[in-house]
Design an enzyme around this catalytic site. Structure first.
Site, mmCIF file in Angstrom:
data_model
loop_
_atom_site.group_PDB
_atom_site.id
_atom_site.type_symbol
_atom_site.label_atom_id
_atom_site.label_comp_id
_atom_site.label_asym_id
_atom_site.label_seq_id
_atom_site.Cartn_x
_atom_site.Cartn_y
_atom_site.Cartn_z
ATOM 1 N N CYS A 285 0.883 -1.184 0.000
ATOM 2 C CA CYS A 285 0.000 0.000 0.000
ATOM 3 C C CYS A 285 0.908 1.218 0.000
ATOM 4 O O CYS A 285 1.058 1.907 1.011
ATOM 5 C CB CYS A 285 -0.921 -0.002 1.219
ATOM 6 N N GLY A 287 1.214 4.285 -1.568
ATOM 7 C CA GLY A 287 0.969 5.714 -1.648
ATOM 8 C C GLY A 287 1.000 6.397 -0.288
ATOM 9 O O GLY A 287 0.588 5.785 0.708
ATOM 10 N N GLY A 290 6.418 7.752 0.724
ATOM 11 C CA GLY A 290 7.508 8.037 1.644
ATOM 12 C C GLY A 290 8.224 6.791 2.126
ATOM 13 O O GLY A 290 9.455 6.688 2.056
ATOM 14 N N LYS A 291 7.466 5.823 2.629
ATOM 15 C CA LYS A 291 8.088 4.577 3.107
ATOM 16 C C LYS A 291 8.683 3.803 1.946
ATOM 17 O O LYS A 291 9.736 3.164 2.073
ATOM 18 C CB LYS A 291 7.067 3.725 3.856
ATOM 19 N N GLU A 310 0.196 0.441 -5.589
ATOM 20 C CA GLU A 310 -0.785 1.433 -5.148
ATOM 21 C C GLU A 310 -2.032 1.309 -6.017
ATOM 22 O O GLU A 310 -1.942 1.246 -7.241
ATOM 23 C CB GLU A 310 -0.205 2.843 -5.224
ATOM 24 N N ASP A 336 -4.614 -3.630 -6.965
ATOM 25 C CA ASP A 336 -5.327 -3.790 -5.705
ATOM 26 C C ASP A 336 -4.687 -4.948 -4.954
ATOM 27 O O ASP A 336 -4.754 -6.096 -5.397
ATOM 28 C CB ASP A 336 -6.801 -4.068 -5.989
ATOM 29 N N ASP A 353 1.243 -1.036 5.081
ATOM 30 C CA ASP A 353 0.794 0.139 5.833
ATOM 31 C C ASP A 353 -0.645 0.396 5.409
ATOM 32 O O ASP A 353 -0.912 1.064 4.406
ATOM 33 C CB ASP A 353 1.698 1.331 5.514
ATOM 34 N N CYS A 406 -1.198 4.008 10.919
ATOM 35 C CA CYS A 406 -1.066 5.280 11.624
ATOM 36 C C CYS A 406 -2.302 5.495 12.483
ATOM 37 O O CYS A 406 -3.046 6.475 12.321
ATOM 38 C CB CYS A 406 -0.867 6.433 10.649
#
Length: 469
Positions: A285, A287, A290-291, A310, A336, A353, A406
């Site tokens: 995942c 988008g 950054g990671k 993504e 997906d 994530d 998060c």
């Protein structure tokens, strides 16, 4: 009959437009009307104001404080405003309420003198609402100005003294259900909750990441107004509210903006012990990228390749932009991850994530606390479980999956991992704490929950699972 002459009427004075407060109002309207996020709509508005000459750096900082401060304490200010009007809050026109909340923040949350806060907000009301409604704004603000924030809280709190969670929510600008969820995840007493909620209301410093093999932390530290991150060897903080785009390495894509918690998650996955092949990594995942950019740089140092997946095309473009220039092999795939196109057992390491409520990033997106609802958890739950099932399918036996989110909400963290593991007995949890060396207060493990008040990061969660069969 009186023979005294009438006083001549005061000549009409056109309202004076204050570019800073008008911009703050327009940003709040965008958040309210379009469900926009302040961290996305505000920067281009500030840039436009600087280009036109309406704003300087000090004005931009003040506008940012007005917008974010108003959004963080919106719930508290709503209670205060509700005590100062003769109608239910829901009957106040949203633009009027935005002006009132903006004024309440200046009166209760800043050091602006009372007279200046009232007069400037009434002038704003004349510009954006008209003279008639400006009179209503003036009357309400004068009532609010009768007490400071502590005084208002002393008046309001007794009504909630039998409900600690509601009381904390009013005091610190959080909905009750979020206070309850954070308290369950944090454990401990009220003092720790006070610290967490206060940290949620602090503006976080901008943190940069030096992408390995392309930039170093020392290079980023060479600039003014910087200091090393607390935990990640690649993290550098901008201490004076600097503009990341002014950093050469950021402009060139060799460094990026990334919370230190996100860096720690990627570093822990990359450091997890692995037997056998370590050539193919997956960010399922990816988008906005950054990671993925940090993982790609770490993979390149080992001769490994990253596949960044993504689902949304516009976010996939952001991933491709973040990965551009990476020295090692990588590919960006629009797909997906709940319906993968790759064969089972293809990858050695997988980062997952997952989409979530974002309750771990309330410092950065304060409007989320008022936008999210408990029922959102029901929407995310099946997606999170389905993604973790497929991530475990994607990794080879002996490989590692990092489940990250998060959000500290237990329904999005341990509940997801425990439920999937019950259906997948061929997995084991790896202790993630030793893979974040030097980081303190990581709990009993084996999973890790980071906290703003303890670690200075977003409230990132990480569980590392090894597929054993």
């Amino acid at each position: 009959m009186s023979t005294r002459p009438r006083r001549p009427a005061k000549p009409y004075r056109r309202p004076k437009k204050d570019p800073v407060r008008v911009l703050a109002f327009e940003a709040l309207r965008a958040v309210d009307e379009r469900d926009a996020y302040a961290n996305l709509v505000l920067p281009p508005m500030l840039a436009k104001g600087r280009e036109s000459g309406d704003l300087d750096a000090r004005d931009a900082a003040f506008a940012t404080e007005l917008v974010y401060g108003t959004l963080r304490r919106q719930g508290t200010y709503d209670v205060v405003i509700g005590r100062c009007i003769d109608r239910p809050l829901r009957e106040v026109d949203p633009p009027v309420l935005d002006v009132l909340t903006l004024g309440a923040h200046q009166l209760l949350g800043t050091r602006i003198p009372t007279h200046a806060a009232v007069s400037a907000t009434v002038e704003l009301a004349r510009v954006v609402l008209g003279d008639g409604r400006a009179k209503f704004v003036n009357a309400v603000l004068r009532k609010i100005a009768a007490e400071d924030l502590d005084g208002w809280l002393e008046r309001v709190a007794p009504a909630y003294e039998d409900d600690a969670e509601e009381c904390l929510g009013i005091r610190h600008g959080h909905p009750r259900w979020i206070v309850s969820a954070l308290w369950d995840a944090l454990g401990g007493g009220r003092a720790g909750m006070e610290e967490l909620l206060e940290a949620d209301n602090e503006r976080p410093a901008v943190t940069l990441v030096a992408r390995p093999g392309r930039a170093t932390a020392d290079e980023l530290l060479a600039g003014d107004g910087t200091e090393p991150g607390r935990w990640s060897p690649y993290a550098v903080r901008l201490t004076e509210g600097g503009e990341p785009g002014a950093v050469e390495a950021v402009r060139e894509g060799r460094a990026g903006v990334q919370d230190e918690g996100s860096q720690l998650v990627a570093l822990a996955l990359a450091a997890a012990p692995l037997e056998g092949s370590d050539r193919r990594w997956l960010d399922a995942c990816a988008g906005p990228g950054g990671k993925a950019a940090l993982l790609a740089a770490l993979a390149a140092e080992r001769g490994a390749a990253l596949t960044a997946v993504e689902k949304q095309p516009h976010r996939a473009r952001l991933v491709a932009r973040a990965l551009a220039g990476n020295p090692g092999p990588y590919q960006v795939v629009i797909a997906d991850s709940t319906r993968p196109s790759w064969l089972p057992g293809t990858f050695d390491r997988v980062l997952l994530d997952v989409p979530c409520t974002g309750l771990g990033a309330l410092r950065r997106r304060p409007e989320s606390r008022w936008r999210r609802r408990p029922e959102d958890l029901d929407r995310f739950a099946p997606l999170q479980r389905g993604l973790l099932e497929q991530a475990l399918n994607a990794v080879r036996p002996g490989g590692i999956v990092g489940y990250a989110t998060c959000s500290p909400h237990l329904a999005e963290t341990r509940a997801v991992v425990d439920d999937v593991r019950k259906r997948r007995p061929g997995t084991e949890l790896i202790d993630a704490r030793p893979l974040m060396p030097g980081v303190e207060q990581l709990g009993d493990g084996p999973d890790v929950q980071l906290w703003p008040h303890r670690h200075g990061t977003d409230a990132m969660y990480l569980a590392l699972l090894r597929r054993t069969a």
